[in-house]
Design a protein around this motif. Structure first.
Motif, PDB file in Angstrom:
ATOM      1  N   LEU A 285      -6.588 -10.341   7.891  1.00 40.38           N
ATOM      2  CA  LEU A 285      -5.599 -11.013   7.044  1.00 40.38           C
ATOM      3  C   LEU A 285      -4.186 -10.559   7.396  1.00 40.38           C
ATOM      4  O   LEU A 285      -3.966  -9.376   7.697  1.00 40.38           O
ATOM      5  N   ARG A 286      -3.243 -11.505   7.374  1.00 37.80           N
ATOM      6  CA  ARG A 286      -1.833 -11.199   7.661  1.00 37.80           C
ATOM      7  C   ARG A 286      -1.383  -9.983   6.849  1.00 37.80           C
ATOM      8  O   ARG A 286      -1.688  -9.862   5.667  1.00 37.80           O
ATOM      9  N   ALA A 287      -0.601  -9.127   7.465  1.00 34.74           N
ATOM     10  CA  ALA A 287      -0.137  -7.894   6.820  1.00 34.74           C
ATOM     11  C   ALA A 287       0.674  -8.166   5.559  1.00 34.74           C
ATOM     12  O   ALA A 287       0.550  -7.431   4.575  1.00 34.74           O
ATOM     13  N   ASP A 288       1.503  -9.221   5.553  1.00 33.25           N
ATOM     14  CA  ASP A 288       2.298  -9.499   4.354  1.00 33.25           C
ATOM     15  C   ASP A 288       1.419  -9.932   3.189  1.00 33.25           C
ATOM     16  O   ASP A 288       1.702  -9.604   2.031  1.00 33.25           O
ATOM     17  N   LEU A 289       0.315 -10.616   3.471  1.00 35.18           N
ATOM     18  CA  LEU A 289      -0.593 -11.023   2.405  1.00 35.18           C
ATOM     19  C   LEU A 289      -1.374  -9.832   1.866  1.00 35.18           C
ATOM     20  O   LEU A 289      -1.612  -9.728   0.657  1.00 35.18           O
ATOM     21  N   VAL A 290      -1.757  -8.921   2.760  1.00 35.41           N
ATOM     22  CA  VAL A 290      -2.436  -7.690   2.316  1.00 35.41           C
ATOM     23  C   VAL A 290      -1.506  -6.887   1.410  1.00 35.41           C
ATOM     24  O   VAL A 290      -1.905  -6.419   0.337  1.00 35.41           O
ATOM     25  N   LEU A 291      -0.251  -6.765   1.813  1.00 34.77           N
ATOM     26  CA  LEU A 291       0.715  -6.010   1.007  1.00 34.77           C
ATOM     27  C   LEU A 291       0.985  -6.710  -0.320  1.00 34.77           C
ATOM     28  O   LEU A 291       1.059  -6.049  -1.370  1.00 34.77           O
ATOM     29  N   ALA A 292       1.109  -8.029  -0.315  1.00 33.21           N
ATOM     30  CA  ALA A 292       1.317  -8.759  -1.571  1.00 33.21           C
ATOM     31  C   ALA A 292       0.141  -8.555  -2.513  1.00 33.21           C
ATOM     32  O   ALA A 292       0.318  -8.439  -3.732  1.00 33.21           O
ATOM     33  N   HIS A 293      -1.058  -8.491  -1.953  1.00 30.71           N
ATOM     34  CA  HIS A 293      -2.239  -8.220  -2.775  1.00 30.71           C
ATOM     35  C   HIS A 293      -2.127  -6.843  -3.422  1.00 30.71           C
ATOM     36  O   HIS A 293      -2.410  -6.679  -4.611  1.00 30.71           O
ATOM     37  N   ALA A 294      -1.703  -5.863  -2.666  1.00 28.11           N
ATOM     38  CA  ALA A 294      -1.543  -4.508  -3.216  1.00 28.11           C
ATOM     39  C   ALA A 294      -0.479  -4.493  -4.310  1.00 28.11           C
ATOM     40  O   ALA A 294      -0.694  -3.922  -5.393  1.00 28.11           O
ATOM     41  N   VAL A 295       0.668  -5.117  -4.040  1.00 27.19           N
ATOM     42  CA  VAL A 295       1.753  -5.134  -5.023  1.00 27.19           C
ATOM     43  C   VAL A 295       1.297  -5.817  -6.309  1.00 27.19           C
ATOM     44  O   VAL A 295       1.433  -5.265  -7.412  1.00 27.19           O
ATOM     45  N   ALA A 296       0.776  -7.034  -6.199  1.00 24.68           N
ATOM     46  CA  ALA A 296       0.388  -7.796  -7.386  1.00 24.68           C
ATOM     47  C   ALA A 296      -0.742  -7.112  -8.150  1.00 24.68           C
ATOM     48  O   ALA A 296      -0.694  -7.014  -9.380  1.00 24.68           O
ATOM     49  N   SER A 297      -1.750  -6.631  -7.432  1.00 23.96           N
ATOM     50  CA  SER A 297      -2.888  -5.980  -8.094  1.00 23.96           C
ATOM     51  C   SER A 297      -2.466  -4.701  -8.802  1.00 23.96           C
ATOM     52  O   SER A 297      -2.861  -4.447  -9.949  1.00 23.96           O
ATOM     53  N   GLU A 298      -1.666  -3.881  -8.134  1.00 22.04           N
ATOM     54  CA  GLU A 298      -1.200  -2.649  -8.779  1.00 22.04           C
ATOM     55  C   GLU A 298      -0.353  -2.970 -10.006  1.00 22.04           C
ATOM     56  O   GLU A 298      -0.505  -2.331 -11.045  1.00 22.04           O
ATOM     57  N   LEU A 299       0.525  -3.922  -9.872  1.00 20.24           N
ATOM     58  CA  LEU A 299       1.409  -4.260 -10.975  1.00 20.24           C
ATOM     59  C   LEU A 299       0.625  -4.780 -12.174  1.00 20.24           C
ATOM     60  O   LEU A 299       0.870  -4.364 -13.314  1.00 20.24           O
ATOM     61  N   VAL A 300      -0.345  -5.648 -11.941  1.00 20.70           N
ATOM     62  CA  VAL A 300      -1.137  -6.192 -13.040  1.00 20.70           C
ATOM     63  C   VAL A 300      -2.062  -5.134 -13.641  1.00 20.70           C
ATOM     64  O   VAL A 300      -2.174  -5.021 -14.860  1.00 20.70           O
ATOM     65  N   ARG A 301      -2.701  -4.349 -12.810  1.00 20.05           N
ATOM     66  CA  ARG A 301      -3.683  -3.378 -13.307  1.00 20.05           C
ATOM     67  C   ARG A 301      -3.055  -2.104 -13.852  1.00 20.05           C
ATOM     68  O   ARG A 301      -3.555  -1.540 -14.834  1.00 20.05           O
ATOM     69  N   ARG A 302      -1.990  -1.627 -13.189  1.00 23.80           N
ATOM     70  CA  ARG A 302      -1.401  -0.339 -13.573  1.00 23.80           C
ATOM     71  C   ARG A 302      -0.024  -0.480 -14.203  1.00 23.80           C
ATOM     72  O   ARG A 302       0.569   0.503 -14.609  1.00 23.80           O
ATOM     73  N   HIS A 303       0.517  -1.702 -14.194  1.00 23.33           N
ATOM     74  CA  HIS A 303       1.822  -2.004 -14.779  1.00 23.33           C
ATOM     75  C   HIS A 303       2.978  -1.368 -14.016  1.00 23.33           C
ATOM     76  O   HIS A 303       4.082  -1.230 -14.539  1.00 23.33           O
ATOM     77  N   ARG A 304       2.729  -1.034 -12.776  1.00 23.79           N
ATOM     78  CA  ARG A 304       3.732  -0.454 -11.877  1.00 23.79           C
ATOM     79  C   ARG A 304       3.129  -0.442 -10.483  1.00 23.79           C
ATOM     80  O   ARG A 304       1.951  -0.743 -10.329  1.00 23.79           O
ATOM     81  N   VAL A 305       3.938  -0.120  -9.478  1.00 19.15           N
ATOM     82  CA  VAL A 305       3.411   0.038  -8.124  1.00 19.15           C
ATOM     83  C   VAL A 305       3.661   1.470  -7.665  1.00 19.15           C
ATOM     84  O   VAL A 305       4.636   2.109  -8.079  1.00 19.15           O
ATOM     85  N   SER A 306       2.788   1.955  -6.813  1.00 20.96           N
ATOM     86  CA  SER A 306       2.911   3.312  -6.298  1.00 20.96           C
ATOM     87  C   SER A 306       4.144   3.428  -5.403  1.00 20.96           C
ATOM     88  O   SER A 306       4.664   2.426  -4.894  1.00 20.96           O
ATOM     89  N   ASP A 307       4.597   4.648  -5.187  1.00 24.12           N
ATOM     90  CA  ASP A 307       5.720   4.877  -4.281  1.00 24.12           C
ATOM     91  C   ASP A 307       5.391   4.365  -2.877  1.00 24.12           C
ATOM     92  O   ASP A 307       6.246   3.782  -2.206  1.00 24.12           O
ATOM     93  N   GLU A 308       4.159   4.574  -2.450  1.00 21.61           N
ATOM     94  CA  GLU A 308       3.739   4.134  -1.121  1.00 21.61           C
ATOM     95  C   GLU A 308       3.803   2.610  -0.995  1.00 21.61           C
ATOM     96  O   GLU A 308       4.328   2.075  -0.012  1.00 21.61           O
ATOM     97  N   THR A 309       3.286   1.903  -1.994  1.00 21.17           N
ATOM     98  CA  THR A 309       3.306   0.442  -1.959  1.00 21.17           C
ATOM     99  C   THR A 309       4.736  -0.079  -2.039  1.00 21.17           C
ATOM    100  O   THR A 309       5.107  -1.017  -1.329  1.00 21.17           O
ATOM    101  N   TYR A 310       5.542   0.533  -2.879  1.00 22.34           N
ATOM    102  CA  TYR A 310       6.943   0.124  -3.012  1.00 22.34           C
ATOM    103  C   TYR A 310       7.696   0.316  -1.692  1.00 22.34           C
ATOM    104  O   TYR A 310       8.426  -0.572  -1.251  1.00 22.34           O
ATOM    105  N   ALA A 311       7.487   1.462  -1.055  1.00 29.78           N
ATOM    106  CA  ALA A 311       8.147   1.730   0.230  1.00 29.78           C
ATOM    107  C   ALA A 311       7.704   0.717   1.286  1.00 29.78           C
ATOM    108  O   ALA A 311       8.522   0.235   2.078  1.00 29.78           O
ATOM    109  N   ALA A 312       6.425   0.385   1.290  1.00 35.70           N
ATOM    110  CA  ALA A 312       5.923  -0.604   2.246  1.00 35.70           C
ATOM    111  C   ALA A 312       6.549  -1.977   1.981  1.00 35.70           C
ATOM    112  O   ALA A 312       6.912  -2.693   2.918  1.00 35.70           O
ATOM    113  N   ALA A 313       6.703  -2.342   0.698  1.00 37.17           N
ATOM    114  CA  ALA A 313       7.324  -3.624   0.352  1.00 37.17           C
ATOM    115  C   ALA A 313       8.778  -3.659   0.814  1.00 37.17           C
ATOM    116  O   ALA A 313       9.223  -4.645   1.404  1.00 37.17           O
TER     117      ALA A 313
END
Length: 192
Positions: free
Chosen positions: A129-157
């Motif tokens: 899967l395209r890297a931007d779609l994988v990252l969007a999945h991480a961002v959206a899933s973290e935000l919905v499930r944890r109500h925030r994104v990790s420092d690692e995911t944020y830096a990658a975004a």
């Protein structure tokens, strides 16, 4: 194209098939009629989805519609990235309307069917899967499930998209969380 499987998909759509409990008003006052006509004459071409219950509050409907129009029709996200993210949010929140509405749009924008099938089933994403779609999945899933994104995911975004696109993506997630919640409570049916 994946068939409409919202009634039998895993995880399920709890409201699929249940009677709508907060539809549009039976009769419209002048303000409600004006808001409805604005939607009908705009890019949506009708009053459906979250705008059915929002018709009870025309000024709120107009504000929400403007945000959605900006994100969908005047945004800067690649079509596949935008539609993929909407599909992720709709599955995370088990929303039948947004899933059924945006699944074909995601496919038409180039999101691989295998990736959409994976999020439909809650399975791992395809390895290619395209890297931007994988990252969007991480961002959206973290935000919905944890109500925030990790420092690692944020830096990658930030590294992948920069601040402006990251803000737009986060706003897209928030907008669709809001309308999915509203429709889940209202039991808004999927698109006809």
């Amino acid at each position: 194209m994946l068939p409409n499987r919202s009634a039998t998909a895993t995880p399920s759509f709890p409201e699929a098939g249940l009677p709508e409990r907060l539809g549009p008003p039976v009769t419209l006052d002048a303000e409600q009629q004006a808001a409805a006509e604005e939607l009908i004459n705009g890019p949506r071409r009708g009053v459906y989805g979250p705008f059915r219950p929002l018709l009870h509050r025309p000024s709120l409907l107009q504000a929400v519609a403007k945000v959605g129009e900006t994100l969908r029709y005047a945004g800067t996200l690649d079509g596949a990235l935008r539609e993929w993210t909407i599909c992720i949010v709709s599955r995370e929140l088990s929303n039948v309307f947004e899933w059924d509405m945006h699944l074909p749009l995601a496919e038409a924008a180039g999101v691989p069917s295998a990736a959409l099938a994976a999020i439909e089933r809650g399975a791992p994403l395809p390895a290619d899967l395209r890297a931007d779609l994988v990252l969007a999945h991480a961002v959206a899933s973290e935000l919905v499930r944890r109500h925030r994104v990790s420092d690692e995911t944020y830096a990658a975004a930030l590294s992948m998209w920069g601040e402006a696109i990251t803000v737009e993506l986060l706003t897209l997630v928030g907008y669709f969380v809001m309308v999915c919640w509203l429709m889940n409570v209202a039991r808004t049916p999927g698109p006809q």
